[in-house]
Each structure stands twice: as C-alpha cells, then as structure tokens.
Design a protein around this motif. Structure first.
Motif: not given
Length: 288
Positions: A220-226, A262-263, A268-270, A274-279
């Motif tokens: 799972q992603p690190a941290g408590d991010f869902s 989350q950074r 980081v949105a999809q 299917g493209r991923r990038g940073v908002l």
C-alpha cells in the motif's frame, strides 16, 4: 468540448438565445384592427434588427458557450472568445433598445399619441432576451451562484486502495471450503480429521500440513494516505511526475479524477485515460 464545464450563468445565456431565436419569427410591429390581407413582417424582415439584434445575440451566446467548453482558451485578434461573446451580447441588447425607441422604425406611438403601428411581440421579446443575455454574461464571473456547474457530476463509487488486491479469507474466490473444525487433506488424499473444537491434536495422530496463506496484497502507499475521487472548481494543469514545467493534461471542472498519492501539498492524480501527473494547485477541490 466538455459540457460539464458550463456554468449556471451559461445556462441562462443559452436560454436567452433560444428565446431570441423564437422572437425572431414573431411580428416586428402590430396594428390594431388590421385587415386579414395585411401581412406584418417579423424580425427577419428588418435588416438592422436581424444584424444588430438577432445575429449579434446568437453569435455572442455561441462564443461564450464555446469558450467555456474548450480545454484551452482561444483568442481572436488578441481577445478571448468569452470576452468577445460578452461584447456581442451587450451590443445586441443596445441595438434592441435602439430599435424599440427609434422613430424611424415606424414605431412612433410609444408615448401613446400617434396612430402608427405598435411594438410587435417579436421586438419586445427580443429586447427582454438580449437584456437577460447580456446581464448573465457580465454577471457570471462575478456572482458565485452563477459560477456553479450547470451539469453536476455524478458521484463515483468508493475507490479501491490503489494497487490493492482482495485479501484472502472466508469466501475468498477459489479457496477450498473446509469442514468445520477439520484440516485439509493433501492433494490426492482424503482430508484428515481435525482436533476437537478448541482442543489439541490427539497423541499419535499425524498433523496435516497447514494450508498456505493466500498471497498478500501488493504494498500500500506509504503513510496514512487513502486514494479518493476529486473534482476541480476551475480548469487546472496537470504536470508530469518528472518535474517538467510543461503540462501533460488539463483537469476540467465537472469531471472526477482519482488522487493516488500525496506529495507534500501536491496530489498525484490519474486521469480517465490512465495518465498520471502532479496537481500543484489543490485549493478548493471537491472530494468525492
């Protein structure tokens, strides 16, 4: 074009344009006790009214709607399409007002002292439609109630954890059902009886091999991010994860996107393709 990016103010502009189109087929003048053989023109029978009111108003409304639905703003002669459309609607309202009070148009009994023709229903409705259109076009960027989405986005289902797989356990697809309190047998051999409920295996009984645990889910992603769904209030650029200053996509209002990481203050949105990038600008986003 993305129709979900249209606002309530755009809806008022569209409705006023439809009313203006209907009014263009109604009478320009009206005469009391007119004989049946007298044919009065509609708005299309007057060149100044057609060019300055009907066509100017419809073109202005079309420019406003097209400018709102495009992913990137377009300019003509240095002017944004939306600004050009607002100018057209104001000009149409001004022209309609001038045609109502212009004595040369044959409508010279506005004060009530002449025997000339009265204002036709088409000209009256055209004045109302253009005034409403111009007012909505000017007020939409200023009034919060008009800036709301015209077509609300459907709320998505709760997202699964990004990259997660279903955990094994009771009812897991493909898992063998075991007798209550029993142990599974070896492949090709009948199942061995298990110990009594809550007890220990009897001395001398061979202990059956324990079943292997189902394969664990992916990390799972690190941290408590869902992960969660979100929508942006205004069009916002989506930048590449490599830090490139050139946007790879633009997030449009009224569309739901999946936040997968989350950074810091960024997400980081999809996108749907299917493209991923940073908002980078997350202010005012609506969570699903």
């Amino acid at each position: 074009m993305n129709i979900r990016s249209l606002t309530r103010g755009d809806g008022v502009v569209i409705g006023a344009a439809v009313l203006l189109l209907i009014a263009s087929f109604l009478g320009l003048y009206s005469v009391k006790d007119a004989p049946d053989s007298l044919e009065l023109p509609n708005l299309w029978g007057s060149g100044p009214v057609v060019l300055g009111v009907v066509l100017a108003g419809i073109i202005g409304a079309a420019l406003i709607v097209v400018a709102r639905g495009l992913p990137q703003p377009k300019k003509v002669a240095g002017l944004d399409l939306g600004q050009l459309g607002i100018a057209f609607t104001i000009f149409a309202a001004w022209s309609a007002l001038g045609n109502v009070f212009d004595p040369a148009s044959g409508v010279d009994n506005v004060g009530g002292g002449s025997d000339g023709p009265d204002l036709g229903m088409g000209l009256i409705l055209a004045l109302v439609a253009t005034l409403v259109m111009a007012a909505a076009a000017v007020a939409t960027p200023l009034v919060p109630a008009l800036k709301g989405s015209l077509v609300p986005a459907a709320r998505p289902a709760a997202p699964q954890p990004y990259g997660g797989q279903p955990q094994g356990g009771y009812g897991y697809p493909g898992a063998q059902q075991q007798p209550y309190g029993g142990q599974p047998g070896q492949p090709g051999q009948p199942g061995q009886p298990g110990p009594p409920f809550g007890g220990q295996p009897q001395p001398g009984q061979p202990q059956a091999a324990q079943p292997q645990a189902p394969q664990q889910a992916q990390a799972q992603p690190a941290g408590d991010f869902s992960p969660f769904w979100f929508a942006v209030p205004v069009p916002r650029p989506l930048f590449g994860e490599d830090g490139s200053p050139t946007p790879i996509a633009e997030l449009a209002p009224g569309t739901w996107y999946l936040a997968v990481e989350q950074r810091g203050a960024n997400l980081v949105a999809q996108t749907q393709d299917g493209r991923r990038g940073v908002l980078q600008d997350t202010s005012g986003i609506q969570r699903g």
